[in-house]
Design a protein around this motif. Structure first.
Motif, mmCIF file in Angstrom:
data_model
loop_
_atom_site.group_PDB
_atom_site.id
_atom_site.type_symbol
_atom_site.label_atom_id
_atom_site.label_comp_id
_atom_site.label_asym_id
_atom_site.label_seq_id
_atom_site.Cartn_x
_atom_site.Cartn_y
_atom_site.Cartn_z
ATOM 1 N N VAL A 161 1.424 -1.110 0.117
ATOM 2 C CA VAL A 161 0.042 -0.242 -0.172
ATOM 3 C C VAL A 161 0.884 2.016 -0.207
ATOM 4 O O VAL A 161 0.766 2.263 -0.731
ATOM 5 C CB VAL A 161 -0.703 0.188 1.545
ATOM 6 C CG1 VAL A 161 -1.542 1.466 1.165
ATOM 7 C CG2 VAL A 161 -1.433 -1.057 0.888
ATOM 8 N N GLN A 165 1.662 4.127 -3.100
ATOM 9 C CA GLN A 165 1.649 6.171 -2.396
ATOM 10 C C GLN A 165 2.670 6.500 -2.368
ATOM 11 O O GLN A 165 2.737 8.070 -2.676
ATOM 12 C CB GLN A 165 1.192 5.452 -0.805
ATOM 13 C CG GLN A 165 -0.020 5.736 -0.143
ATOM 14 C CD GLN A 165 -0.200 5.347 1.668
ATOM 15 O OE1 GLN A 165 0.072 5.521 2.037
ATOM 16 N NE2 GLN A 165 -1.090 7.154 1.798
ATOM 17 N N PHE A 273 -7.352 -6.390 -0.557
ATOM 18 C CA PHE A 273 -6.630 -5.781 0.294
ATOM 19 C C PHE A 273 -6.078 -4.371 0.222
ATOM 20 O O PHE A 273 -6.206 -2.531 0.139
ATOM 21 C CB PHE A 273 -5.722 -6.407 1.132
ATOM 22 C CG PHE A 273 -5.173 -5.804 2.417
ATOM 23 C CD1 PHE A 273 -5.618 -5.551 3.493
ATOM 24 C CD2 PHE A 273 -4.086 -4.958 2.544
ATOM 25 C CE1 PHE A 273 -4.855 -5.161 4.960
ATOM 26 C CE2 PHE A 273 -3.337 -4.236 3.439
ATOM 27 C CZ PHE A 273 -3.759 -4.497 4.446
ATOM 28 N N ALA A 277 -7.777 -0.439 0.997
ATOM 29 C CA ALA A 277 -6.654 0.683 1.240
ATOM 30 C C ALA A 277 -6.579 1.809 0.460
ATOM 31 O O ALA A 277 -6.624 2.920 1.187
ATOM 32 C CB ALA A 277 -5.574 0.108 1.697
ATOM 33 N N LYS A 280 -9.572 4.119 0.465
ATOM 34 C CA LYS A 280 -9.748 5.325 1.426
ATOM 35 C C LYS A 280 -8.253 6.044 1.554
ATOM 36 O O LYS A 280 -8.759 7.292 2.374
ATOM 37 C CB LYS A 280 -9.464 3.963 3.263
ATOM 38 C CG LYS A 280 -11.367 3.199 2.842
ATOM 39 C CD LYS A 280 -10.254 2.856 4.328
ATOM 40 C CE LYS A 280 -11.598 1.206 4.127
ATOM 41 N NZ LYS A 280 -11.432 0.220 4.811
ATOM 42 N N LEU A 281 -7.136 5.868 1.401
ATOM 43 C CA LEU A 281 -5.987 6.449 1.308
ATOM 44 C C LEU A 281 -5.862 7.968 0.096
ATOM 45 O O LEU A 281 -5.756 9.326 0.471
ATOM 46 C CB LEU A 281 -5.328 5.965 1.947
ATOM 47 C CG LEU A 281 -4.575 4.957 3.042
ATOM 48 C CD1 LEU A 281 -3.715 4.187 2.182
ATOM 49 C CD2 LEU A 281 -3.993 5.907 3.452
ATOM 50 N N LYS A 284 -3.259 10.871 -4.894
ATOM 51 C CA LYS A 284 -2.960 12.789 -5.113
ATOM 52 C C LYS A 284 -3.297 12.404 -6.823
ATOM 53 O O LYS A 284 -4.050 13.489 -7.322
ATOM 54 C CB LYS A 284 -2.111 12.366 -4.609
ATOM 55 C CG LYS A 284 -1.988 13.188 -3.376
ATOM 56 C CD LYS A 284 -0.310 13.654 -3.179
ATOM 57 C CE LYS A 284 0.184 13.031 -1.693
ATOM 58 N NZ LYS A 284 1.611 13.488 -1.793
ATOM 59 N N MET B 380 -4.722 1.215 9.814
ATOM 60 C CA MET B 380 -5.227 1.145 7.962
ATOM 61 C C MET B 380 -5.420 2.840 9.004
ATOM 62 O O MET B 380 -5.730 3.909 7.943
ATOM 63 C CB MET B 380 -6.107 1.224 8.132
ATOM 64 C CG MET B 380 -6.830 1.628 7.314
ATOM 65 S SD MET B 380 -6.352 1.050 5.300
ATOM 66 C CE MET B 380 -6.876 3.127 4.781
ATOM 67 N N ILE B 383 -1.625 4.977 8.947
ATOM 68 C CA ILE B 383 -1.563 4.920 7.450
ATOM 69 C C ILE B 383 -2.136 6.051 7.115
ATOM 70 O O ILE B 383 -1.373 6.853 6.034
ATOM 71 C CB ILE B 383 -1.126 4.014 6.689
ATOM 72 C CG1 ILE B 383 -0.501 3.628 6.078
ATOM 73 C CG2 ILE B 383 -2.291 3.602 6.079
ATOM 74 C CD1 ILE B 383 0.071 2.643 5.117
ATOM 75 N N GLN B 384 -3.433 5.921 7.069
ATOM 76 C CA GLN B 384 -4.087 7.798 6.794
ATOM 77 C C GLN B 384 -3.316 8.601 7.740
ATOM 78 O O GLN B 384 -3.648 9.873 6.797
ATOM 79 C CB GLN B 384 -5.313 7.689 7.083
ATOM 80 C CG GLN B 384 -6.361 6.987 6.282
ATOM 81 C CD GLN B 384 -7.725 6.563 6.700
ATOM 82 O OE1 GLN B 384 -8.156 5.952 8.131
ATOM 83 N NE2 GLN B 384 -8.810 7.117 5.890
ATOM 84 N N SER B 387 0.233 8.834 5.980
ATOM 85 C CA SER B 387 0.577 9.998 5.190
ATOM 86 C C SER B 387 0.408 11.283 5.353
ATOM 87 O O SER B 387 0.490 12.467 4.474
ATOM 88 C CB SER B 387 -1.354 9.970 3.936
ATOM 89 O OG SER B 387 -1.023 8.224 3.862
#
Lengths: 460, 460
Positions: A161, A165, A273, A277, A280-281, A284, B380, B383-384, B387
């Motif tokens: 994940v 990012q 998975f 994730a 949700k994140l 950009k 989770m 990680i938010q 970020s």
């Protein structure tokens, strides 16, 4: 020697502008690597041959640059070997070192060698050149940089994940918006091969599937048949050929194909998975896309597989790639070290940024002001002013060869122009007397006579 | 393979701290190079053998790393050569490329090859590794970086003046105060040799003179006698042995020795010009010192010769050196290109900064905060938060392998400690419910529960 000298084919000289642009990309990547907690390491340019040989297949072995032993290196060869005049017997005797071929094997060697000093999970990045004796061609070089980030010692899917990012963060920082991060999973490919009864033909199968975009469904099926994949297996693949819709839709189709394969189902779970994730994140500027045809270094990866493609409309191969490999350090005797990593393709990213005109103007701005002086005393005054400007962080130069005639003056202005220096300061007899500086703006020709204080202000 | 892997002797792995410290030195040097108007170039790691061979003397030729040709490289050897089994006939047939031995010859090659694209005077800097098959020993490596700045195409002595300033600027920026920039001039050495009737013994003479500090006046004279320098010549040198006082006093003694030598007098004039300019401009923390015994690569330099030594009390060879060479590019067919340049000894500067504890603490500060989470949902949430911290330029990491027991919790705290991460954030069930983060300061053990906004503030 009167022949103009040259450099070996497949290698490059970089001028100031190219160095600045390449540094800009590397520094941007580095900054994001560090924000994500990756630590830099560097390894030697050459390794012991035994570290590299046999790690990249036969073709890789051939493409590794070998370094000739020093001194009386022929003495180490037995008469029998020497008389064979065969490269395969002689090379190992006269060469014990070889140039780095990639950053992954040296990294694995580093981890095993320094395992007692390292805290795991170990997040490292490495930006160094590698060398390959490949046939040089457009965009393929014998010396090029790799930019890698890897984590070893963690099986958590959150690593994958974070790598998605990280790709997004780097390309966003480079203002390269709209890249596609393609994702697949080796377990899905294994599952498919299992379902269609072609476990032993995993490579043939993926090579064929990979061509779907280019040659179309029918030709792909034909190729599969020719490789001996059974007809009923190919029939089971039907949903693959028409995979469409969003990530969720595609996963559903895969689930129907892979319902009988344990490994296939695990692959789907991993994909889901990561996708959930990332949903949700939120990314950009990049988008994450499932690509079941993605295989990259199949024998290497064991879980997620990544590849990044440039924004639509830019014709360019992948600008990044990576994945998970469950046994990175096993080749050097350290078992159970799962690794996952990604790589950035510096040269291709460079070409894309160039094509889309995305390099900031500021990075190629070198010297801000050139002092031209009309005699030794004037040069001395100039150099004093230049020293003070530099202390205020202004990039300043003095053209020190005294101007004796109008012709030389012109030469110096041409020099400023060609070097793209925006300001010139003239220091002549008059300026020296009045303790002033004539500042000329090259773009407009505008000229003012200033005291030092105002000169500093004008240039700051 | 069960043997622990290793790297070739004379090469090094660099861990994160070492990379950071080395980068700090290189970036500081680069910044000053740019302020002074130098432009970066990069050249390939390997050059065609003919570019390098014969440029560094016989010893140099032996120390150059040669790269073995690819493919069936033995085919190019005639039977006669092959049967000779002699390295001198076979090496040129099986190796056409060699690793860069220094940055000066590749720079000369670059200037000649790209002469039509370059604006002269050309001020370039180059920071790249070089390779030498030297016997490795303490502080001497087979792969090491050179950091060079050179100007070609200007005979002005202001270049020399600027290089003295540049040395001062770099060492001041590195907070390494009190270095000595020693200066000499090849023309003075030639003048002395002329005066004492030993033009043909210039090297013997300077080698002997160079030992004055170590073995004393009598032993130096003895050595000169043994090399056949005439007694009355040695007598003329008397003032040299007792050179003392400031720059001006020393120059006076030299003038008396060199009154009959044209080249010697020119050398003195050049020295005086540089010294007088530097006296006016003033150095920040370094001092300029005349050292008539300084010879460095005698056959190479034609004018000024520089060498920098560490501040008094630090035992270390020279940490920089350089000089003027009137015919840099002549070896590649481009005549009349006077060059002058200086070099920084990265490895030695590193050791000096280490010894004097001059590396800023901040450069080895890697990750600022580590998130430890107690389950997948918590991870989770972590990680938010991570970020968002990264978007505020805070180096943040998540330890993603879920904590299941107290023992693993301890492992994660140890990880933070060993990695020197100053803050840890704990995210458990409770924090998840209340949407808070428990921030722990590792140094004190202090712990507070914070909302994200306050967490961000605390870490900024």
């Amino acid at each position: 020697m009167s022949k103009k000298p040259s450099i070996p084919k497949g290698t490059r000289d970089f001028n100031a502008e190219e160095v600045a642009k390449r540094s800009y990309i590397m520094e941007t990547i580095k900054e994001q690597f560090q924000l994500y907690g990756f630590q830099p390491i560097e390894t030697p340019s050459f390794e012991n041959s035994e570290t590299l040989m046999g790690k990249y297949g036969d073709e890789g072995d051939r493409l590794i640059f070998k370094i000739l032993n020093s001194g009386e290196y022929l003495k180490k060869i037995s008469d029998e070997d020497y008389n064979s005049k065969s490269e395969s017997s002689i090379t190992p005797k006269i060469s014990e070192k070889a140039l780095r071929y990639d950053l992954t094997v040296p990294f694995a060697r580093y981890v095993v060698q320094h395992q007692n000093e390292i805290e795991f999970p170990f997040k490292r990045y490495q930006i160094q050149p590698v060398w390959r004796a490949d046939r040089p061609q457009k965009g393929r070089f014998r010396e090029f940089y790799q930019c890698d980030a890897d984590v070893v010692g963690s099986k958590s899917l959150f690593q994958e994940v974070e790598f998605v990012q990280l790709y997004d963060a780097v390309f966003t920082a480079l203002k390269l918006e709209g890249v596609t991060i393609k994702i697949n999973n080796r377990k899905i490919l294994s599952g498919i091969a299992e379902v269609i009864g072609a476990q032993d033909k995993l490579i043939d199968f993926t090579v064929a599937l990979d061509k779907l975009d280019k040659i179309g469904e029918e030709k792909v099926k034909e190729e599969m048949r020719s490789k001996g994949i059974p007809e009923d297996g190919i029939a089971k693949l039907q949903p693959l050929f028409s995979l469409s819709g969003d990530f969720g839709d595609q996963v559903e189709s895969l689930e129907s194909i892979l319902s009988t394969s344990e490994i296939g189902k695990t692959g789907i779970e991993e994909l889901e998975f990561i996708n959930s994730a990332i949903s949700k994140l939120k990314l950009k500027t990049a988008k994450l896309q499932l690509d079941v045809t993605l295989a990259r270094g199949l024998n290497y990866y064991t879980g997620a597989i990544f590849e990044v493609s440039a924004p639509e409309g830019v014709k360019m191969g992948s600008i990044g790639g990576g994945g998970r490999y469950d046994d990175l350090t096993g080749i050097f005797g350290l078992k159970d070290m799962s690794g996952v990593g990604i790589s950035f393709g510096l040269d291709r990213i460079y070409l894309v940024l160039e094509e889309l005109n995305l390099f900031p103007d500021t990075i190629t701005e070198a010297t801000k002001v050139l002092f031209i002086s009309f005699g030794e005393e004037e040069a001395m005054a100039s150099i004093q002013a230049v020293s003070k400007l530099r202390e205020s962080n202004i990039k300043a130069e003095i053209y020190p060869d005294a101007v004796a005639s109008g012709k030389q003056m012109k030469k110096q202005m041409t020099y400023a122009n060609r070097r793209n220096i925006p300001f010139v300061v003239l220091v002549g007899e008059e300026e020296l007397k009045s303790n002033t500086y004539s500042l000329k703006k090259m773009a407009t020709g505008e000229q003012q006579k200033l005291e030092f204080r105002d000169l500093l202000k004008a240039l700051e």
